[in-house]
Scaffold this motif. Structure first.
Motif, PDB file in Angstrom:
ATOM      1  N   TYR A 283       9.329  -7.362  11.027  1.00 14.23           N
ATOM      2  CA  TYR A 283      10.714  -6.884  10.956  1.00 14.23           C
ATOM      3  C   TYR A 283      11.366  -7.097   9.592  1.00 14.23           C
ATOM      4  CZ  TYR A 283      10.036  -6.872  15.996  1.00 14.23           C
ATOM      5  OH  TYR A 283       9.539  -6.675  17.261  1.00 14.23           O
ATOM      6  N   TYR A 284      10.632  -7.585   8.610  1.00 18.20           N
ATOM      7  CA  TYR A 284      11.162  -7.692   7.249  1.00 18.20           C
ATOM      8  C   TYR A 284      10.824  -6.415   6.485  1.00 18.20           C
ATOM      9  CZ  TYR A 284      12.408 -12.676   7.443  1.00 18.20           C
ATOM     10  OH  TYR A 284      13.000 -13.882   7.732  1.00 18.20           O
ATOM     11  N   MET A 285      11.689  -6.055   5.557  1.00 14.38           N
ATOM     12  CA  MET A 285      11.484  -4.887   4.707  1.00 14.38           C
ATOM     13  C   MET A 285      10.955  -5.345   3.346  1.00 14.38           C
ATOM     14  SD  MET A 285      14.336  -2.035   3.614  1.00 14.38           S
ATOM     15  CE  MET A 285      14.725  -1.649   5.325  1.00 14.38           C
ATOM     16  N   TYR A 286       9.992  -4.601   2.817  1.00  6.49           N
ATOM     17  CA  TYR A 286       9.366  -4.996   1.554  1.00  6.49           C
ATOM     18  C   TYR A 286       9.303  -3.827   0.581  1.00  6.49           C
ATOM     19  CZ  TYR A 286       7.937  -9.160   4.098  1.00  6.49           C
ATOM     20  OH  TYR A 286       7.942 -10.320   4.832  1.00  6.49           O
ATOM     21  N   TRP A 287       9.282  -4.191  -0.692  1.00  5.41           N
ATOM     22  CA  TRP A 287       9.120  -3.189  -1.748  1.00  5.41           C
ATOM     23  C   TRP A 287       8.508  -3.854  -2.967  1.00  5.41           C
ATOM     24  CZ3 TRP A 287      13.885  -4.789   0.149  1.00  5.41           C
ATOM     25  CH2 TRP A 287      14.690  -5.535  -0.714  1.00  5.41           C
TER      26      TRP A 287
ATOM     27  N   PRO B  26       0.791  -1.237   0.000  1.00  8.22           N
ATOM     28  CA  PRO B  26       0.000   0.000   0.000  1.00  8.22           C
ATOM     29  C   PRO B  26       0.820   1.283   0.000  1.00  8.22           C
ATOM     30  CG  PRO B  26       0.063  -0.926   2.193  1.00  8.22           C
ATOM     31  CD  PRO B  26       0.806  -1.894   1.315  1.00  8.22           C
ATOM     32  N   PHE B  27       1.873   1.300  -0.788  1.00  8.48           N
ATOM     33  CA  PHE B  27       2.683   2.508  -0.952  1.00  8.48           C
ATOM     34  C   PHE B  27       3.294   2.473  -2.344  1.00  8.48           C
ATOM     35  CE2 PHE B  27       4.727  -0.639   1.836  1.00  8.48           C
ATOM     36  CZ  PHE B  27       5.775  -1.066   1.042  1.00  8.48           C
ATOM     37  N   ALA B  28       3.945   3.552  -2.725  1.00  4.54           N
ATOM     38  CA  ALA B  28       4.364   3.745  -4.117  1.00  4.54           C
ATOM     39  C   ALA B  28       5.570   2.895  -4.502  1.00  4.54           C
ATOM     40  CB  ALA B  28       4.675   5.220  -4.355  1.00  4.54           C
ATOM     41  N   GLN B  29       5.741   2.724  -5.806  1.00  7.43           N
ATOM     42  CA  GLN B  29       6.957   2.118  -6.343  1.00  7.43           C
ATOM     43  C   GLN B  29       8.163   2.926  -5.863  1.00  7.43           C
ATOM     44  OE1 GLN B  29       7.455  -0.524  -8.456  1.00  7.43           O
ATOM     45  NE2 GLN B  29       5.329  -1.077  -8.903  1.00  7.43           N
ATOM     46  N   GLY B  30       9.247   2.232  -5.571  1.00  9.27           N
ATOM     47  CA  GLY B  30      10.481   2.905  -5.148  1.00  9.27           C
ATOM     48  C   GLY B  30      10.604   3.090  -3.652  1.00  9.27           C
ATOM     49  N   ILE B  31       9.519   2.862  -2.901  1.00  9.90           N
ATOM     50  CA  ILE B  31       9.563   2.969  -1.438  1.00  9.90           C
ATOM     51  C   ILE B  31       9.827   1.585  -0.850  1.00  9.90           C
ATOM     52  CG2 ILE B  31       8.165   3.409   0.635  1.00  9.90           C
ATOM     53  CD1 ILE B  31       6.777   5.618  -0.904  1.00  9.90           C
ATOM     54  N   ARG B  32      10.695   1.549   0.146  1.00  8.95           N
ATOM     55  CA  ARG B  32      10.922   0.324   0.917  1.00  8.95           C
ATOM     56  C   ARG B  32      10.391   0.555   2.320  1.00  8.95           C
ATOM     57  NH1 ARG B  32      15.828   0.079   1.943  1.00  8.95           N
ATOM     58  NH2 ARG B  32      16.599   1.917   0.864  1.00  8.95           N
ATOM     59  N   ALA B  33       9.587  -0.367   2.805  1.00  6.63           N
ATOM     60  CA  ALA B  33       8.972  -0.186   4.122  1.00  6.63           C
ATOM     61  C   ALA B  33       9.084  -1.468   4.931  1.00  6.63           C
ATOM     62  CB  ALA B  33       7.506   0.209   3.980  1.00  6.63           C
ATOM     63  N   LYS B  34       9.312  -1.294   6.218  1.00  5.00           N
ATOM     64  CA  LYS B  34       9.455  -2.426   7.120  1.00  5.00           C
ATOM     65  C   LYS B  34       8.146  -2.691   7.843  1.00  5.00           C
ATOM     66  CE  LYS B  34      13.281  -3.157   8.777  1.00  5.00           C
ATOM     67  NZ  LYS B  34      14.585  -2.894   9.365  1.00  5.00           N
ATOM     68  N   VAL B  35       7.845  -3.963   8.040  1.00  3.14           N
ATOM     69  CA  VAL B  35       6.717  -4.348   8.868  1.00  3.14           C
ATOM     70  C   VAL B  35       7.157  -4.240  10.327  1.00  3.14           C
ATOM     71  CG1 VAL B  35       5.159  -6.222   9.527  1.00  3.14           C
ATOM     72  CG2 VAL B  35       5.729  -5.870   7.114  1.00  3.14           C
ATOM     73  N   VAL B  36       6.695  -3.202  10.993  1.00  5.03           N
ATOM     74  CA  VAL B  36       7.105  -2.977  12.377  1.00  5.03           C
ATOM     75  C   VAL B  36       6.207  -3.715  13.360  1.00  5.03           C
ATOM     76  CG1 VAL B  36       8.239  -0.782  11.902  1.00  5.03           C
ATOM     77  CG2 VAL B  36       5.802  -0.800  12.435  1.00  5.03           C
ATOM     78  N   GLN B  37       5.022  -4.125  12.915  1.00  5.75           N
ATOM     79  CA  GLN B  37       4.174  -5.039  13.684  1.00  5.75           C
ATOM     80  C   GLN B  37       3.381  -5.875  12.690  1.00  5.75           C
ATOM     81  OE1 GLN B  37       0.978  -5.165  17.414  1.00  5.75           O
ATOM     82  NE2 GLN B  37       1.253  -3.262  16.305  1.00  5.75           N
ATOM     83  N   GLY B  38       3.517  -7.188  12.814  1.00  4.34           N
ATOM     84  CA  GLY B  38       2.861  -8.076  11.877  1.00  4.34           C
ATOM     85  C   GLY B  38       1.711  -8.827  12.512  1.00  4.34           C
ATOM     86  N   TYR B  39       1.336  -9.955  11.888  1.00  9.93           N
ATOM     87  CA  TYR B  39       0.294 -10.803  12.449  1.00  9.93           C
ATOM     88  C   TYR B  39       0.698 -11.258  13.853  1.00  9.93           C
ATOM     89  CZ  TYR B  39      -1.552 -11.280   7.664  1.00  9.93           C
ATOM     90  OH  TYR B  39      -2.073 -11.045   6.411  1.00  9.93           O
TER      91      TYR B  39
END
Length: 392
Positions: free
Chosen positions: A268-272, A119-132
């Motif tokens: 704690y994984y980073m996704y893009w 749910p963010f733009a191409q080129g952004i890398r974001a980390k899951v700071v709290q998951g399931y």
């Protein structure tokens, strides 16, 4: 919501409506036999779906139905509930209706073949700071929610196409306080299968769509923030539907990421977004994620990318890994031409974290004024050399 009416005899049909803000309306058609009750959506858009729990109190009326009644109202067409018949026309009668509403369809079945976009733009890398199953807030009904750690003002894009069901953008405050639980800005998008996507903690005035809009997957819908019940800037995303108790039930989802077209996101994984012809899935850490950061008096990280400090200040050597692992980190910190022994930091990363950092205090010594050099190695490989200046 509660409605009560004393009933008299009617010579002809008399139709009244009682509406609950923007959600539903109770339609009562009264005649000398009794009352016909229907429910319709306040918003006549054909995509609108609401789940309703309806209850009644009756005096001198009868009906074959047992209450409470559960009903799903779709689109503009009223849903007939029943006719309440007068038992004795010579006596006064009383009825009252109460109901609760939750957007969405509690009978919906999630289309598990759907792979959501990040749910963010191409080129952004974001980390899951709290998951399931997150220990802070992702348990119970919210067990399948995801928090992406992104700065305030980051563009938010629709993860799946749908109809904009509800929005809120008036709030400005955020914090870890119970009184802020209902004060997060959000966008709720209804999907074709009747489930809902919730994008929450948006910035004030950070919604760029309106109720009734149809949005495509990947379309800009708003900007992330730090509003409501939150420990810091992030985007909360979940897919849910209501249950028969009118509570949210979150649904597990898969996403298109750099790893897979059907990836279950991990804490704690980073996704893009994947990029055609580019495979970065084996990278442990990116150059730009090794930074020198400023600390405040509480030794909290407040600003990264700094190149100038003063004597007596603290700074942080920060490494944000793509995913957790037992990485060995070696950091050498030296001053140019001052004859001081380099500061050596050597540690093994916590396998359960993806952010590693060590702070250093700059002594209040004039001999430390000048240029500093920070050399960073990960698993024996030199990753980056950083420089900054120290001033009086």
């Amino acid at each position: 919501m509660f409605f009560g009416v004393l009933f008299g005899l009617y010579a002809e049909s008399n139709v009244t409506e009682e509406c609950n803000q923007e959600w539903i309306c109770l339609v009562q058609t009264k005649d000398d036999e009794g009352i016909e009750l229907s429910v319709r959506n306040y918003n006549p858009h054909p995509k609108v779906t609401n789940s309703v729990l309806l209850n009644v109190t009756l005096v001198n009326f009868k009906t074959d139905l047992t209450f409470p009644q559960f009903v799903v109202v779709k689109g503009p067409t009223p849903v007939f509930i029943t006719k309440f018949l007068l038992e004795d026309k010579t006596k006064n009668a009383f009825h009252s209706f109460s109901f609760r509403v939750r957007p969405g369809d509690w009978d919906s079945v999630h289309d598990d073949s759907v792979s959501y976009l990040l749910p963010f733009a191409q080129g952004i890398r974001a980390k899951v700071v709290q998951g399931y199953n997150g220990s802070v807030t992702h348990f119970g009904n919210f067990v399948h929610a995801i928090d992406f750690g992104i700065p305030v003002g980051t563009p938010v894009h629709a993860a799946r196409k749908g109809y904009v069901m509800a929005t809120e953008s008036r709030y400005s405050e955020g914090g870890f306080r119970r009184d802020l639980l209902s004060k997060a800005n959000f966008i709720i998008i209804q999907h074709d299968d009747g489930t809902l996507g919730n994008y929450a903690h948006l910035m004030k005035n950070g919604v760029v769509v309106k109720v009734g809009d149809m949005v495509d997957a990947g379309q800009l819908i708003g900007y992330s923030g730090n509003t409501g019940y939150t420990q810091g800037p992030h985007l909360h995303f979940e897919v849910h539907k209501p249950n028969r108790q009118l509570e949210v039930t979150t649904i597990p989802t898969v996403f298109k990421t750099q790893y897979s077209d059907r990836d279950t996101l991990k804490e704690y994984y980073m996704y893009w977004h994947p990029k055609q012809g580019v495979d970065l899935s084996t990278v442990d850490i990116f150059d730009e994620d090794i930074q020198i950061c400023r600390l405040n008096a509480k030794r909290e990280k407040v600003q990264c990318g700094e190149t100038s400090f003063q004597l007596g200040e603290n700074f942080l050597v920060s490494l944000e890994f793509v995913k957790p692992g037992n990485h060995r980190i070696e950091v050498d910190i030296s001053t140019d031409g001052k004859g001081f022994e380099p500061i050596k930091l050597d540690w093994v990363a916590d396998k359960n974290l993806a952010l590693e950092a060590r702070y250093v205090s700059i002594a209040n010594n004039p001999k430390l004024i000048g240029r500093w050099k920070v050399r960073v190695r990960v698993n024996g490989e030199e990753k980056k050399i950083l420089f900054f200046n120290v001033k009086a």
